[in-house]
Design an enzyme around this catalytic site. Structure first.
Site, PDB file in Angstrom:
ATOM      1  CG  HIS A   1      -1.887   1.130   1.052  1.00 53.59           C
ATOM      2  ND1 HIS A   1      -2.580   1.880   0.559  1.00 53.59           N
ATOM      3  CD2 HIS A   1      -1.494   2.511   2.424  1.00 53.59           C
ATOM      4  CE1 HIS A   1      -2.904   2.590   0.988  1.00 53.59           C
ATOM      5  NE2 HIS A   1      -2.849   3.327   1.756  1.00 53.59           N
TER       6      HIS A   1
ATOM      7  CB  SER B   1     -13.367   5.176  11.079  1.00 56.10           C
ATOM      8  OG  SER B   1     -12.505   6.412  10.923  1.00 56.10           O
TER       9      SER B   1
END
Ligand code: CA
Length: 426
Positions: A142, A266
């Protein structure tokens, strides 16, 4: 203390599907609201939610040192605070109560009525009050992908990345359980080619496929946690979607890192799967590519083989899988993250949450964000209804799933499911 709850041969008297994420070997912990509007701590076997408060009141935890109200609470923080020995005793006892051969509750219809709920009778809540939330950036794939997009291939990884489990302090107030909707945020962005920033709804809302671990009270201020003791202080894990507004992020993140691009929502899955339940799935992690400082060097297996999947469901359409990744791809493991987090003496409390960072694998179908899957929108993804996505559209639902599997047992996390609503009118 042996973890008898993990015995793969054990069967339960509850009716469970063979491919359930929640066999009797899982025994996760969560908090739910019952049909009588009572909030309680519970566990799950198959598609039954089990009221641990009621079990305790009816004497099923006799012999384990627990306060009377330990499960009659709206968070798991106090139970987590009791430490690993208590978690083990309670999980072992629950396994025993629901063991096929144990008639005590199996044959007591009156007790069963007080203790068992079907999933449609309960509403899952946030399992812990998250005091502090930290997010790491620990997947090399990532970090390399994002770095390549923003700085070019030669400068993809910052010079510190192979030495430090990079992280930042997030915000806990906007952590929501699966099933609660998120909203497209407004914010300031600098579109390509513009000379002045503009204000409007984010155009590039993205998911981040992560897992998060929940800690117990680990250390007093000033004292680090050694890397090889770190797992003693990790209660368990949840699926974690760290919603991100890429256009806001790009404009705001220099020099202090993400701010409003990350704290509008989140999402986490509601059942915390204990580290104990995941013991059969420990694996070696990636080999360090550079020698790490002694406080980050660990012994034994500290990574976990957890299959991770991401699906997108349009408002009126079936869900399409867009990514398949694995928790084991993480370059820095949880023990290293916790050791690093506390090496300066920073104290960690019961209910603190640590995000892994987006978990991307080595192949393009294993990337953990739309930013990477569509390479900044240059390669849109086709969903099963024929529509295309560069990022997440209004009224799309993003679903994360996670499970471990071997020849004996499957331990899953269920789902982390969030619908993205349109931006509010301003
Ligand atoms: Ca993140």
């Amino acid at each position: 203390m042996p973890i008898t709850a993990n015995d793969p041969k054990r069967k339960t008297w509850l009716d469970t599907a063979p491919d359930t994420d929640f066999p009797i070997q899982n025994i996760p912990f969560g908090v739910f609201l019952t049909r009588d509007d009572i909030i309680t701590i519970g566990t799950r076997i198959g598609d039954y939610a089990i009221d641990l408060g009621a079990l305790h009141q009816l004497g099923y935890f006799k012999g384990i040192e627990l306060t009377d109200d330990i499960f009659l609470q709206d968070t798991l923080n106090d139970f987590i605070s009791d430490g690993r020995k208590t978690w083990r005793l309670v999980r072992n006892r629950i396994a025993d109560i629901f063991d096929k051969e144990n008639p005590k509750l199996r044959d007591n219809e009156d007790h069963r009525k007080h203790i068992l709920f079907t999933l449609d009778e309960v509403e899952m809540q946030l399992p812990v009050q998250v005091g502090d939330y930290t997010d790491f950036y620990s997947s090399k794939e990532h970090a390399t992908n994002v770095g390549t997009m923003f700085r070019g291939k030669d400068n993809a990884l910052m010079p510190n990345w192979l030495h430090i489990p990079v992280g930042y302090h997030g915000r806990s107030s906007s952590i929501i359980p699966s099933g609660i909707n998120a909203r497209r945020p407004w914010g300031q962005t600098m579109p390509d080619g513009a000379t002045e920033p503009v204000f409007g709804p984010s155009r590039l809302v993205d998911f981040e496929l992560e897992m998060a671990f929940i800690t117990t009270d680990a250390n007093v201020l000033g004292e680090p946690i050694p890397v090889n003791e770190a797992e003693e202080y990790i209660f368990g894990l949840v699926l974690f979607n760290d919603w991100s507004a890429r256009d806001i992020q790009k404009w705001e993140y220099v020099p202090l890192g993400p701010f409003l691009a990350k704290n509008f929502a989140s999402s986490i899955s509601p059942w915390i799967v204990t580290l104990d339940a995941l013991q059969p799935f420990k694996v070696e992690g990636p080999k360090p590519e550079m020698e790490q400082l002694p406080y980050l060097q660990y012994k034994g297996k500290k990574s976990y083989d957890i299959n991770l999947e991401v699906y997108i469901a349009p408002e009126k359409g079936k869900e399409s899988k867009v990514s398949s990744s694995n928790f084991k791809y993480m370059y820095w493991n949880m023990s290293q993250q916790l050791a690093h987090h506390t090496i300066n003496g920073c104290n960690v409390n019961s209910g603190d949450m640590m995000g892994s960072g987006t978990i991307s694998g080595p192949t393009p179908d294993s990337y953990g964000s739309m930013l990477e899957l569509t390479w900044r929108g240059e390669k849109p993804i086709k969903l099963s209804d024929g529509s295309e996505r560069k990022f997440i559209n209004d009224n799309d639902t993003v679903i994360l799933k996670g499970f471990c599997e071997n020849e004996n047992v499957r331990i899953g996390f269920g789902e982390c499911r969030t619908k993205l609503l349109p931006a509010i009118k301003q």
